[in-house]
Motif scaffolding. Sequence first.
Motif, PDB file in Angstrom:
ATOM      1  N   ILE A 117       2.851   5.692  30.577  1.00  0.00           N
ATOM      2  CA  ILE A 117       1.847   4.832  31.181  1.00  0.00           C
ATOM      3  C   ILE A 117       2.028   3.429  30.622  1.00  0.00           C
ATOM      4  CG2 ILE A 117      -0.586   4.450  31.643  1.00  0.00           C
ATOM      5  CD1 ILE A 117       0.603   7.030  32.871  1.00  0.00           C
ATOM      6  N   SER A 118       2.533   2.552  31.477  1.00  0.00           N
ATOM      7  CA  SER A 118       2.743   1.156  31.118  1.00  0.00           C
ATOM      8  C   SER A 118       1.562   0.349  31.650  1.00  0.00           C
ATOM      9  CB  SER A 118       4.087   0.660  31.671  1.00  0.00           C
ATOM     10  OG  SER A 118       4.355  -0.648  31.243  1.00  0.00           O
ATOM     11  N   SER A 119       1.794  -0.827  32.183  1.00  0.00           N
ATOM     12  CA  SER A 119       0.729  -1.652  32.748  1.00  0.00           C
ATOM     13  C   SER A 119       1.351  -2.710  33.646  1.00  0.00           C
ATOM     14  CB  SER A 119      -0.080  -2.339  31.648  1.00  0.00           C
ATOM     15  OG  SER A 119      -0.978  -3.295  32.190  1.00  0.00           O
ATOM     16  N   CYS A 137       7.773   5.649  34.812  1.00  0.00           N
ATOM     17  CA  CYS A 137       6.521   5.119  34.275  1.00  0.00           C
ATOM     18  C   CYS A 137       5.592   4.709  35.409  1.00  0.00           C
ATOM     19  CB  CYS A 137       6.738   3.984  33.286  1.00  0.00           C
ATOM     20  SG  CYS A 137       7.324   2.428  33.948  1.00  0.00           S
ATOM     21  N   ILE A 138       4.323   4.656  35.069  1.00  0.00           N
ATOM     22  CA  ILE A 138       3.274   4.202  35.977  1.00  0.00           C
ATOM     23  C   ILE A 138       2.678   2.940  35.375  1.00  0.00           C
ATOM     24  CG2 ILE A 138       1.018   4.730  36.992  1.00  0.00           C
ATOM     25  CD1 ILE A 138       1.773   7.702  36.811  1.00  0.00           C
ATOM     26  N   SER A 139       2.552   1.905  36.196  1.00  0.00           N
ATOM     27  CA  SER A 139       1.914   0.673  35.741  1.00  0.00           C
ATOM     28  C   SER A 139       0.595   0.496  36.488  1.00  0.00           C
ATOM     29  CB  SER A 139       2.830  -0.534  35.995  1.00  0.00           C
ATOM     30  OG  SER A 139       3.869  -0.564  35.040  1.00  0.00           O
ATOM     31  N   ILE A 183      11.887   4.698  37.547  1.00  0.00           N
ATOM     32  CA  ILE A 183      11.076   3.822  38.389  1.00  0.00           C
ATOM     33  C   ILE A 183       9.796   3.409  37.671  1.00  0.00           C
ATOM     34  CG2 ILE A 183      11.970   4.934  40.469  1.00  0.00           C
ATOM     35  CD1 ILE A 183       9.052   5.982  40.916  1.00  0.00           C
ATOM     36  N   ASP A 184       9.239   2.291  38.111  1.00  0.00           N
ATOM     37  CA  ASP A 184       7.955   1.801  37.632  1.00  0.00           C
ATOM     38  C   ASP A 184       7.018   1.832  38.832  1.00  0.00           C
ATOM     39  OD1 ASP A 184       5.859   0.554  36.347  1.00  0.00           O
ATOM     40  OD2 ASP A 184       6.740  -1.449  36.406  1.00  0.00           O
TER      41      ASP A 184
END
Length: 270
Positions: A139-141, A181-183, A241-242
């Motif tokens: 979990i990014s942003s 990741c999910i932003s 992927i993001d």
Amino acid sequence: MATGTRYAGKVVVVTGGGRGIGAGIVRAFVQSGAQVVICDKDESRGRALEQELAGTVFLLCDVTREEDVRALISETIRRFGRLDCVVNNAGYHPPPQWPEETSAQGFRQLLELNLLGIYTLTKLALPHLRKTKGNVINISSLVGAIGQVQAVPYVATKGAVTAMTKALALDESQYGVRVNCISPGNIWTPLWEELAALSPDPTATVLQGTLAQPLGHMGQPADVGAAAVFLASEANFCTGIDLLVTGGAELGFGRKAIPGTPVEPPIIPS
């Protein structure tokens, strides 16, 4: 709560799973049929969620302590015999601060939590994920890509999470392990509410956060949870992927100059 079969028989570890986005991710995986290990350093809220949701186990863990992380992985394998997905969600957003108000020590502590915690857990989980051809979701942003005012350390840690995700995806592809990741953008969570309360005008701050999305509302933890289940269960051709879960906050133009910035409008010929 009715459960589906999208991720039935799989075992998922979610860090920072006791509240906010983490709890939304836990709920989504439970609804998909998975067994979920809730990792949190707050025992009271972790235990409460464990009692509420069948199919979950709470394990006390501070991701900045490697011995805790080793115990988390070993206990997960002892109980379930496998590991299919790790969701690295544990993290923190400090209150707004100008660069001169930050400290190297505070920056270091944030790196320990937001970045090195992900590195440690992922490294220790990989031998088990390789056996199941599992996957990692960090979990990014959104601000890791576009920046944020008064948030240099936080933005730096999240930008590093996104970059690390891509590097790990390359290294682990040979084992069939996907790393994505999910932003998230503005997701209405207890932390968002707490940060808004620290502002001079909390109501105006919440409205500003709401208006940042073309869709006209903030996201909910369940929105991030749905994205995580998709990446884990169905996005088999996605790695590195993001995935932006932002309501379109990054789109279009908007007011960007902060108060105090010298403004020089163009001269209109008479």
